[in-house]
Scaffold this motif. Structure first.
Motif, PDB file in Angstrom:
ATOM      1  N   THR A  13       2.211  15.605  -6.474  1.00 20.68           N
ATOM      2  CA  THR A  13       1.442  16.707  -5.908  1.00 20.68           C
ATOM      3  C   THR A  13       0.623  17.399  -6.988  1.00 20.68           C
ATOM      4  N   ALA A  14      -0.555  17.847  -6.575  1.00 21.77           N
ATOM      5  CA  ALA A  14      -1.419  18.712  -7.378  1.00 21.77           C
ATOM      6  C   ALA A  14      -1.894  19.803  -6.428  1.00 21.77           C
ATOM      7  N   PRO A  15      -1.231  20.965  -6.406  1.00 24.39           N
ATOM      8  CA  PRO A  15      -1.513  21.977  -5.387  1.00 24.39           C
ATOM      9  C   PRO A  15      -2.980  22.368  -5.261  1.00 24.39           C
ATOM     10  N   ASP A  45       0.861  -1.180   0.000  1.00 21.69           N
ATOM     11  CA  ASP A  45       0.000   0.000   0.000  1.00 21.69           C
ATOM     12  C   ASP A  45       0.900   1.233   0.000  1.00 21.69           C
ATOM     13  N   LEU A  46       1.176   1.756  -1.190  1.00 21.67           N
ATOM     14  CA  LEU A  46       2.155   2.827  -1.349  1.00 21.67           C
ATOM     15  C   LEU A  46       1.596   3.941  -2.238  1.00 21.67           C
ATOM     16  N   PRO A  47       0.599   4.674  -1.741  1.00 24.94           N
ATOM     17  CA  PRO A  47       0.050   5.783  -2.530  1.00 24.94           C
ATOM     18  C   PRO A  47       1.075   6.895  -2.704  1.00 24.94           C
ATOM     19  N   SER A  48       1.091   7.518  -3.873  1.00 24.55           N
ATOM     20  CA  SER A  48       2.069   8.566  -4.156  1.00 24.55           C
ATOM     21  C   SER A  48       1.639   9.925  -3.639  1.00 24.55           C
ATOM     22  N   ARG A 106       5.234  14.763 -10.219  1.00 27.99           N
ATOM     23  CA  ARG A 106       4.975  13.330 -10.083  1.00 27.99           C
ATOM     24  C   ARG A 106       6.186  12.523 -10.519  1.00 27.99           C
ATOM     25  N   ILE A 107       6.422  11.441  -9.786  1.00 26.88           N
ATOM     26  CA  ILE A 107       7.487  10.496 -10.119  1.00 26.88           C
ATOM     27  C   ILE A 107       6.972   9.434 -11.078  1.00 26.88           C
ATOM     28  N   TRP A 108       5.839   8.835 -10.739  1.00 25.00           N
ATOM     29  CA  TRP A 108       5.286   7.741 -11.538  1.00 25.00           C
ATOM     30  C   TRP A 108       4.404   8.308 -12.640  1.00 25.00           C
ATOM     31  N   VAL A 109       4.729   7.954 -13.882  1.00 23.42           N
ATOM     32  CA  VAL A 109       4.109   8.529 -15.066  1.00 23.42           C
ATOM     33  C   VAL A 109       3.376   7.427 -15.835  1.00 23.42           C
ATOM     34  N   ASN A 110       2.289   7.802 -16.506  1.00 21.10           N
ATOM     35  CA  ASN A 110       1.591   6.845 -17.364  1.00 21.10           C
ATOM     36  C   ASN A 110       2.551   6.296 -18.414  1.00 21.10           C
ATOM     37  N   SER A 111       2.469   5.015 -18.656  1.00 20.48           N
ATOM     38  CA  SER A 111       3.360   4.381 -19.622  1.00 20.48           C
ATOM     39  C   SER A 111       2.605   4.046 -20.898  1.00 20.48           C
TER      40      SER A 111
END
Length: 655
Positions: free
Chosen positions: A389-391, A326-329, A646-651
């Motif tokens: 993050t999305a401020p 369980d690792l939500p960004s 964001r670190i994790w991006v859609n592939s």
């Protein structure tokens, strides 16, 4: 048999271009800034009152205690940072300031050795009545750590004497003998600190007391229950409901004896501090059973509950682990102190066993979350380290209340900033690990260090421009030839490493991630390493549901991210094609001196601003625009104003 891990790591001279800059920043900016903070001189920042609490406790001023129950530790962590900084940059004025603080600590100490401003000023007469919550032993631990560092660097005895008086008092209060409190701290810290104090003083009482605190934890009948009853069933903290810490004993890793615990759980910093002490104890006593307990819990933490950045503790409630995978960004807590604690845990595990997995994790935490916890100017800090993050959402959605889109000047709970300062100042402690027959080289931080082997000096000089460039040179100097093993780490992220000794390739295989070089070393011998730093796509375990269909980029030890400053807003509409080549570019402006990654991708755009209903049966018309995506090292995000990240991006691989 009792081993030692006390070596002259404070005598390492850091020559590294990367960490040398960080150490200069710490000396010139961070330590003075934090001195102003604990003296309440920072405008528009939460007050600290930490030093004033000591002056009140010493009878030098009138007033009331202000701050957290652990406010004292901000002062002692600052002292530790000063100590390690003095080992690199002698500074008579700074040392005199530190000496004056130590004098103040001595004035605030009780005749019986007790030293804690909360109980001296705010709750006199209530000492040792609320171990579960009130951090008395935690603060003592940070005092002992500062004392060891300051003594090793300056040779001055006073702070050691203060610490020993306090440790002797604690030893008289706690234990299994009649009249003693059969308890242990709510927040582990003193365990690892007592073991450091033992190594400096050779006082066996401190080793035994640390052993007691570690082994007594979680035994039945449960200490927290009896303590709670003695207080009349009162509880100070009501953040998550009265008595929640007492009810959730796993929060403090007190739900079972450590040897019976099966997985990483509870408050992440407490967990890693406790295991740091346990691993150090396993090494000192050469106790394999203790080490195997640490290994089991290490595996639980690293294999199932750690972020790609080396962060631990995924949830805000309790600053704690959640459950496996369980690792939500966007809601990641990953407190900066927790990653520092991971480094400490890894260091002690390396003393037990030369396994490069520990150094790989130590490096991951250091170059990502630990560095990311402080701004490039050294005056702003993150407590929480999200991976996305999305401020606009942060401002409106309460689930993000713990997340800040920019670093803060200071905190009411200011444990992280001085923790960063002491870690960066004392980075030399993590570079090497000494075993009887082998000297392990863990981190590729430029330095010069002399180590005694069978009474003969062996000097190593490590040079390179890591983590930007991939070539490293380690030069040997010694007056006489020395037969010994030097073990150099081959990072887990590196394929096709090339290692040469005096120009000759080394062809044998690494052992647990280290290339062991056993030979008769003489002056002028040189180990050359090339660690190719290709850009590598990273994919999460299929059980991490939040990251299905996503990819991250890593180069060397650095994790990269997209930031709005380079790529515009709506980062969730960007898709990376990791099958196309990556390009390395040099950063400009605040990113100057940093290597950025450009990659090919697609931005999805709606063909019309009016897409109709929020939900509809026809897929909204969109078009894919080919774009160049720019990734920056994640530790450097949020230095150019507020924006999405964001670190994790859609592939595109999963389209």
């Amino acid at each position: 048999m009792t081993m030692t891990s006390l070596f002259d790591f404070h005598k390492i001279k850091i020559t590294d271009t990367f960490f040398g800059d960080y150490q200069r920043l710490t000396r010139e900016v961070v330590i003075p800034y934090q001195w102003d903070a604990i003296n309440d001189r920072i405008t528009d920042a939460e007050p600290s009152h930490a030093l004033r609490n000591f002056r009140i406790a010493a009878g030098l001023e009138e007033g009331e205690f202000y701050g957290m129950v652990f406010q004292d530790s901000d002062v002692t962590k600052w002292l530790e940072a000063v100590a390690w900084s003095l080992s690199q940059y002698p500074d008579a004025a700074l040392e005199a300031t530190a000496d004056a603080v130590i004098d103040l600590l001595e004035q605030a100490q009780w005749e019986d050795g007790y030293l804690n401003t909360w109980y001296t000023v705010k709750e006199p007469g209530q000492r040792w009545t609320n171990l579960a919550e009130n951090h008395e032993l935690y603060c003592a631990g940070h005092l002992f750590e500062a004392a060891v560092a300051y003594y090793l660097v300056t040779g001055k005895q006073k702070i050691i004497d203060i610490s020993c008086r306090f440790a002797d008092h604690i030893d008289s209060v706690f234990g299994r003998n009649s009249g003693q409190i059969k308890g242990y701290p709510g927040h582990p810290e003193i365990e690892l600190a007592l073991l450091k104090l033992y190594e400096v003083t050779a006082n066996r009482r401190y080793l035994d007391l640390a052993t007691y605190f570690i082994d007594e934890r979680g035994t039945t009948p449960h200490f927290y229950e009896s303590e709670y009853e003695k207080r009349g069933f009162t509880w100070r903290s009501v953040t998550n409901g009265p008595g929640w810490m007492f009810k959730d004993k796993a929060y403090s890793q007190a739900h079972a004896p450590l040897k019976e615990q099966q997985e990483a759980t509870g408050h992440a910093v407490r967990f890693a501090y406790l295991l740091t002490g346990a691993a150090h104890l396993a090494h000192l006593k050469q106790d394999d059973a203790r080490y195997q307990v640490c290994r089991r819990l290490w595996d639980s933490m690293v294999q199932r509950q750690m972020y790609i950045t080396g962060g631990i503790g995924s949830q805000a409630r309790g600053e704690a682990f959640s459950c496996n995978y369980d690792l939500p960004s966007d809601t990641a807590y990953t407190e900066t102190c927790a990653s520092i604690a991971v480094m400490m845990f890894a260091r002690r595990m390396l003393e037990c066993e030369g396994d490069a997995e520990y150094a790989d994790v130590m490096e991951r935490a250091l170059y990502n979350t630990v560095l990311g916890g402080m701004s490039l100017d050294g005056r702003h800090f993150f407590y929480v380290n999200p991976l996305e993050t999305a401020p606009v959402a942060i401002r409106h959605n309460h689930k993000y209340e713990h997340v800040k889109p920019v670093r803060q000047r200071w905190f009411g709970c200011a444990c992280c900033p001085p923790n960063i300062a002491r870690t960066l100042s004392g980075i030399g402690q993590y570079i090497y690990t000494v075993h009887p027959e082998t000297l392990f080289i863990n981190l590729f931080v430029g330095n010069t260090w002399t180590h005694q082997i069978d009474g003969q000096p062996l000097t190593l000089t490590l040079e390179g421009h890591y983590p930007t460039q991939d070539k490293i040179a380690i030069t040997v100097d010694c007056p006489k030839e020395i037969t010994h093993t030097l073990a150099v780490r081959i990072p887990g992220w590196c394929d096709n490493a090339v290692v040469k000794v005096n120009g000759d390739p080394v062809n044998h295989a690494p052992i647990k991630g280290y290339l062991h070089l056993h030979r008769c070393w003489k002056a002028g011998d040189i180990i050359e390493m090339q660690l190719p730093m290709s850009v590598r796509p990273v994919y999460a375990h299929p059980q991490v549901r939040q990251l299905a269909g996503k990819v991250a980029l890593q180069r060397g030890p650095l994790v990269y991210c997209l930031e709005e400053a380079d790529n515009g807003c709506d980062l969730h509409n960007l898709w990376l094609d990791e099958r196309l080549p990556f390009t390395l570019i040099s950063g400009t402006g605040l990113m100057q001196g940093k290597t950025l990654i450009q990659a090919s991708g697609v931005r999805l755009r709606a063909l019309s601003d009016d897409t109709g209903s929020l939900y509809q049966f026809d897929q909204p018309a969109t078009e894919g625009e080919s774009v160049a995506l720019t990734f920056i090292p994640w530790y450097a995000w949020a230095n150019r104003g507020e924006g999405e990240m964001r670190i994790w991006v859609n592939s595109q691989r999963y389209q």
